[in-house]
Motif scaffolding. Structure first.
Motif, PDB file in Angstrom:
ATOM      1  N   ALA A   1      72.696 -41.067  89.272  1.00 19.03           N
ATOM      2  CA  ALA A   1      71.820 -41.750  88.319  1.00 19.03           C
ATOM      3  C   ALA A   1      70.540 -40.983  88.007  1.00 19.03           C
ATOM      4  O   ALA A   1      70.067 -41.008  86.873  1.00 19.03           O
ATOM      5  CB  ALA A   1      71.462 -43.141  88.851  1.00 19.03           C
ATOM      6  N   PHE A   2      69.968 -40.298  89.027  1.00 18.07           N
ATOM      7  CA  PHE A   2      68.643 -39.715  88.821  1.00 18.07           C
ATOM      8  C   PHE A   2      68.601 -38.660  87.715  1.00 18.07           C
ATOM      9  O   PHE A   2      67.661 -38.684  86.906  1.00 18.07           O
ATOM     10  CB  PHE A   2      68.119 -39.113  90.128  1.00 18.07           C
ATOM     11  CG  PHE A   2      66.778 -38.441  89.959  1.00 18.07           C
ATOM     12  CD1 PHE A   2      65.632 -39.191  89.800  1.00 18.07           C
ATOM     13  CD2 PHE A   2      66.673 -37.058  89.929  1.00 18.07           C
ATOM     14  CE1 PHE A   2      64.394 -38.585  89.619  1.00 18.07           C
ATOM     15  CE2 PHE A   2      65.445 -36.435  89.753  1.00 18.07           C
ATOM     16  CZ  PHE A   2      64.309 -37.206  89.601  1.00 18.07           C
ATOM     17  N   PRO A   3      69.544 -37.700  87.623  1.00 20.33           N
ATOM     18  CA  PRO A   3      69.439 -36.717  86.539  1.00 20.33           C
ATOM     19  C   PRO A   3      69.404 -37.354  85.155  1.00 20.33           C
ATOM     20  O   PRO A   3      68.635 -36.925  84.274  1.00 20.33           O
ATOM     21  CB  PRO A   3      70.692 -35.852  86.722  1.00 20.33           C
ATOM     22  CG  PRO A   3      71.027 -35.992  88.167  1.00 20.33           C
ATOM     23  CD  PRO A   3      70.677 -37.405  88.516  1.00 20.33           C
ATOM     24  N   ILE A   4      70.202 -38.401  84.954  1.00 23.43           N
ATOM     25  CA  ILE A   4      70.211 -39.082  83.648  1.00 23.43           C
ATOM     26  C   ILE A   4      68.873 -39.766  83.406  1.00 23.43           C
ATOM     27  O   ILE A   4      68.272 -39.626  82.333  1.00 23.43           O
ATOM     28  CB  ILE A   4      71.365 -40.102  83.598  1.00 23.43           C
ATOM     29  CG1 ILE A   4      72.709 -39.390  83.752  1.00 23.43           C
ATOM     30  CG2 ILE A   4      71.322 -40.896  82.297  1.00 23.43           C
ATOM     31  CD1 ILE A   4      73.890 -40.328  83.876  1.00 23.43           C
ATOM     32  N   ASN A   5      68.387 -40.497  84.414  1.00 18.48           N
ATOM     33  CA  ASN A   5      67.092 -41.174  84.268  1.00 18.48           C
ATOM     34  C   ASN A   5      65.959 -40.177  84.069  1.00 18.48           C
ATOM     35  O   ASN A   5      65.047 -40.413  83.275  1.00 18.48           O
ATOM     36  CB  ASN A   5      66.809 -42.027  85.516  1.00 18.48           C
ATOM     37  CG  ASN A   5      67.780 -43.183  85.658  1.00 18.48           C
ATOM     38  OD1 ASN A   5      68.337 -43.664  84.672  1.00 18.48           O
ATOM     39  ND2 ASN A   5      67.985 -43.641  86.883  1.00 18.48           N
ATOM     40  N   PHE A   6      66.031 -39.065  84.794  1.00 21.62           N
ATOM     41  CA  PHE A   6      64.977 -38.057  84.718  1.00 21.62           C
ATOM     42  C   PHE A   6      64.901 -37.448  83.324  1.00 21.62           C
ATOM     43  O   PHE A   6      63.830 -37.434  82.700  1.00 21.62           O
ATOM     44  CB  PHE A   6      65.236 -36.975  85.763  1.00 21.62           C
ATOM     45  CG  PHE A   6      64.286 -35.818  85.704  1.00 21.62           C
ATOM     46  CD1 PHE A   6      63.000 -35.943  86.209  1.00 21.62           C
ATOM     47  CD2 PHE A   6      64.667 -34.609  85.139  1.00 21.62           C
ATOM     48  CE1 PHE A   6      62.110 -34.873  86.155  1.00 21.62           C
ATOM     49  CE2 PHE A   6      63.794 -33.538  85.078  1.00 21.62           C
ATOM     50  CZ  PHE A   6      62.506 -33.669  85.586  1.00 21.62           C
ATOM     51  N   TRP A   7      66.026 -36.962  82.817  1.00 25.84           N
ATOM     52  CA  TRP A   7      66.007 -36.299  81.509  1.00 25.84           C
ATOM     53  C   TRP A   7      65.721 -37.290  80.385  1.00 25.84           C
ATOM     54  O   TRP A   7      65.041 -36.930  79.407  1.00 25.84           O
ATOM     55  CB  TRP A   7      67.323 -35.567  81.262  1.00 25.84           C
ATOM     56  CG  TRP A   7      67.530 -34.406  82.183  1.00 25.84           C
ATOM     57  CD1 TRP A   7      68.492 -34.254  83.134  1.00 25.84           C
ATOM     58  CD2 TRP A   7      66.707 -33.226  82.264  1.00 25.84           C
ATOM     59  NE1 TRP A   7      68.342 -33.065  83.806  1.00 25.84           N
ATOM     60  CE2 TRP A   7      67.253 -32.405  83.294  1.00 25.84           C
ATOM     61  CE3 TRP A   7      65.581 -32.781  81.580  1.00 25.84           C
ATOM     62  CZ2 TRP A   7      66.698 -31.182  83.636  1.00 25.84           C
ATOM     63  CZ3 TRP A   7      65.019 -31.557  81.935  1.00 25.84           C
ATOM     64  CH2 TRP A   7      65.582 -30.775  82.943  1.00 25.84           C
ATOM     65  N   ASN A   8      66.194 -38.521  80.499  1.00 21.52           N
ATOM     66  CA  ASN A   8      65.881 -39.520  79.472  1.00 21.52           C
ATOM     67  C   ASN A   8      64.392 -39.838  79.450  1.00 21.52           C
ATOM     68  O   ASN A   8      63.790 -39.973  78.372  1.00 21.52           O
ATOM     69  CB  ASN A   8      66.681 -40.805  79.728  1.00 21.52           C
ATOM     70  CG  ASN A   8      68.135 -40.671  79.347  1.00 21.52           C
ATOM     71  OD1 ASN A   8      68.511 -39.777  78.584  1.00 21.52           O
ATOM     72  ND2 ASN A   8      68.971 -41.553  79.863  1.00 21.52           N
ATOM     73  N   THR A   9      63.785 -39.942  80.634  1.00 26.25           N
ATOM     74  CA  THR A   9      62.354 -40.233  80.701  1.00 26.25           C
ATOM     75  C   THR A   9      61.530 -39.082  80.154  1.00 26.25           C
ATOM     76  O   THR A   9      60.577 -39.291  79.385  1.00 26.25           O
ATOM     77  CB  THR A   9      61.936 -40.525  82.159  1.00 26.25           C
ATOM     78  OG1 THR A   9      62.701 -41.630  82.649  1.00 26.25           O
ATOM     79  CG2 THR A   9      60.465 -40.860  82.240  1.00 26.25           C
TER      80      THR A   9
END
Length: 283
Positions: free
Chosen positions: A67-75
């Motif tokens: 989950a973190f890579p998706i959340n990170f790049w989206n943020t």
């Protein structure tokens, strides 16, 4: 004492309370979180045991956590896209509110009101109840037109349409800053330009924008920090959720925090390099 030295000392005096507060209340937990990000923490009857694991949690964040890579790049993408939109919108509104309008004070208050209610829990509740989607852009032809364009071109425009209310919510302080900058410009400069035949477009690009450029930099930095520190964005939510993991309490959240901190600092550095005032070298 030189004037520049006096101004520098005055600036340090204004920031001194923050520096003292950081040193007394924030510095230790700030750097202690960096320490924890390289250790595996265990709670025992004798206290906290920390076992050095190196870059384990930093690697885990991008290679194992789904989950973190998706959340990170989206943020990060949201910050990069939202910041110029907020700055442009704030500047336009500030220019309009700086004119002689009926009930000008009321409209200034109206645009600043979102700042009062933009707290984490309030905005989270509003977003959960679709308050950020009061304006449905999908009904309009221009939105459907951009949907037909390739995503690499249309995405920034679609993002703007989909987040109009959020952009408004995060623009209150910036409008006030721009108003302060606009009011420092002498009206005689505009009068002289109009006498020389300059229209509003030329006046904006040749007078207004160069004179408020320092405020653009301040507002950009403020906006990036404001968006990055928003408690309900995906990365901050992820950090909070992992804080009390049974197998890796504090350590993994600390690593996520420092990854996010490094990315935000990089964005701030790029913004500063692009918007800083460049001194002309004398020949």
């Amino acid at each position: 004492m030189k004037r520049s030295t006096r101004r520098a000392l005055a600036g340090y005096m204004y920031t001194l309370p923050w520096i003292i507060g950081f040193a007394v209340f924030t510095a230790y937990p700030f750097f202690y979180s960096l320490y924890l990000s390289f250790f595996n923490v265990n709670f025992t009857v004798d206290g906290i045991e920390a076992t050095f694991v190196g870059w384990k949690y930093y690697i885990y964040a991008f290679r194992t956590d789904p989950a973190f890579p998706i959340n990170f790049w989206n943020t990060i993408l949201n910050i990069v896209l939202s910041t110029p939109l907020i700055i442009i919108f704030s500047l336009i509104v500030a220019i309009l509110l700086n004119r002689k309008l009926v009930a000008r004070a009321f409209f200034r208050l109206l645009y600043f009101l979102p700042v009062v209610i933009v707290s984490g829990p309030v905005v989270a509740e509003l977003v959960a109840n679709n308050a950020a989607s009061i304006v449905d852009p999908r009904r309009y032809f221009i939105y459907r037109f951009f949907q037909m364009i390739p995503n690499t071109i249309s995405y920034p425009f679609l993002y703007m349409f989909n987040n109009l209310v959020l952009i408004l919510w995060f623009s209150g302080v910036q409008i006030i800053f721009f108003l302060a900058g606009l009011q420092k410009i002498s009206s005689s400069i505009y009068e002289a330009a109009q006498i020389d035949g300059a229209n509003d477009w030329v006046i904006f690009w040749k007078i207004t924008l160069p004179l408020i450029k320092p405020f653009v930099l301040v507002n950009t930095i403020y906006t990036i920090v404001d968006l990055a520190s928003f408690a309900n964005n995906a990365v901050n939510t992820s950090i909070t959720q992992h804080m009390f993991d049974i197998d890796k309490p504090y350590s993994y959240s600390a690593a996520l925090s420092w990854i996010y901190f490094a990315a935000v600092m990089l964005i701030l550095g790029i913004a500063y390099l692009l918007l800083r005032e460049r001194r002309k070298t004398r020949i």
